[in-house]
Scaffold this active site. Sequence first.
Site, mmCIF file in Angstrom:
data_model
loop_
_atom_site.group_PDB
_atom_site.id
_atom_site.type_symbol
_atom_site.label_atom_id
_atom_site.label_comp_id
_atom_site.label_asym_id
_atom_site.label_seq_id
_atom_site.Cartn_x
_atom_site.Cartn_y
_atom_site.Cartn_z
ATOM 1 N N ARG A 85 0.862 -1.187 0.000
ATOM 2 C CA ARG A 85 0.000 0.000 0.000
ATOM 3 C C ARG A 85 0.896 1.235 0.000
ATOM 4 O O ARG A 85 1.382 1.657 1.039
ATOM 5 C CB ARG A 85 -0.885 -0.023 1.244
ATOM 6 C CG ARG A 85 -2.034 0.944 1.198
ATOM 7 C CD ARG A 85 -2.697 1.031 2.555
ATOM 8 N NE ARG A 85 -1.907 1.840 3.463
ATOM 9 C CZ ARG A 85 -1.788 1.634 4.768
ATOM 10 N NH1 ARG A 85 -2.373 0.607 5.335
ATOM 11 N NH2 ARG A 85 -1.065 2.436 5.523
ATOM 12 N N HIS A 127 -3.949 4.435 4.135
ATOM 13 C CA HIS A 127 -4.983 3.405 4.313
ATOM 14 C C HIS A 127 -6.316 3.975 3.842
ATOM 15 O O HIS A 127 -7.005 3.365 3.027
ATOM 16 C CB HIS A 127 -5.068 2.979 5.770
ATOM 17 C CG HIS A 127 -6.237 2.082 6.047
ATOM 18 N ND1 HIS A 127 -6.299 0.788 5.579
ATOM 19 C CD2 HIS A 127 -7.411 2.307 6.678
ATOM 20 C CE1 HIS A 127 -7.456 0.252 5.947
ATOM 21 N NE2 HIS A 127 -8.140 1.155 6.602
ATOM 22 N N TYR A 159 3.358 5.765 11.639
ATOM 23 C CA TYR A 159 3.703 4.388 12.007
ATOM 24 C C TYR A 159 4.598 3.682 10.979
ATOM 25 O O TYR A 159 5.011 2.553 11.203
ATOM 26 C CB TYR A 159 2.426 3.556 12.209
ATOM 27 C CG TYR A 159 1.473 3.576 11.031
ATOM 28 C CD1 TYR A 159 1.672 2.725 9.938
ATOM 29 C CD2 TYR A 159 0.382 4.429 11.007
ATOM 30 C CE1 TYR A 159 0.814 2.733 8.864
ATOM 31 C CE2 TYR A 159 -0.498 4.441 9.933
ATOM 32 C CZ TYR A 159 -0.277 3.595 8.857
ATOM 33 O OH TYR A 159 -1.145 3.602 7.782
#
Length: 386
Positions: free
Chosen positions: A282, A286, A295
């Site tokens: 990805r 998200h 993160y």
Amino acid sequence: MSPRSANSTASTAPVENRPVRVDSNSVETIDLGRVEVIRVLDEKGRVVDAALEPGLPDDELLRLYRGMVRSRRFDQRMLAMQRQGEMGTFAPGLGQEATQIGQVYPMRPTDWYSPSYRSIGAQVWRGWTMEQLLLLWAGYFEGFAIPEVANELPFSIVIGSHVPVATGVAMGIKVRKDDAVVVTNFGDGASSQGVVAEAFNFAAVYKAPIVFIVESNGWAISTPLEKQAGNTVLAARGVGFGIPAVRVDGNDVLGMIAACTRAIDHARSGRGPYLVEAVTYRMSLHTTADDPKVYRKDEEVKTWEGKCPILRFESYLKSRDVLDDDAIARINEEIEAEVIAARDRFRELAVARPEEIFDFVYEQLPAELREQKAEYLERLKRKGVQ
């Protein structure tokens, strides 16, 4: 760097047997079998397995390329529109173009597709217009009507909840003795949900004609795959359910076509479900409500930028003299014009009607709600909202 970034490409290594401790004095081994790994193109676009090359004619290869470019351009435009307040929250598919187009390419129009909320590029390939998808993600109910040309199920925001529904449709297809199959996709996060395991089991027991595509893109929002699964080779789960499975380089569109053609043929022939694990990444957010920099390390993203599915396919097409730099520039300009035209059509169609919030619950609006509606519209009128 997370453990995934070191080992998450489609490795040629087989799945190793893993020892399982039975008691304190003995160790037994469960045979998980071997999961085949498919890759046709390496990261430079060179053919590494000619036997699996689909052998498509040049015009079909260019159609695939245009589909991937369209998916990316549309994704980028949607993100810009979301940041400008024209679009609601959505899940970008940047970097997963090969996974998306490769999984639907082998499908027939009569097959059923059960997408996740990140399948926008695949939906355009299946017949959705871009302006309708813009309406959908901007919250206009007109956008939710599934096009007549597409046998498609609604996606669900609830993670993995569409997978047992897709399995039920496949079981119905078998009962009716149709020759259609169902293809459904979901992320590695969804694969950790119990409902997906239940769907696997039902499909295996009833030999439902369904292909499960796990888009293993590394992160379930902010949770890395290593913290979701003890065995990060998700295709290995097929063994436990009695479902044949394959692992494929999800950034290789020809590899995806090879794997999904095999899986769909298997399901269509009456031999039951098939599991395809597409290892991809990805590259973007998200969803547009997410900030992956909190993160995820930049080094990890940069590693995957070198595995771009579109650049890889461009290199392959150039090596076959199907594409050159001038054609790449022209195709990108044409696709961008398509996307801009869709945006403009969306803007003409996206006319807000505030009274809609009262219109679709009751056939006859109760008196209390009629009063609320009148008061609401009067307030909007005073504020100059039409």
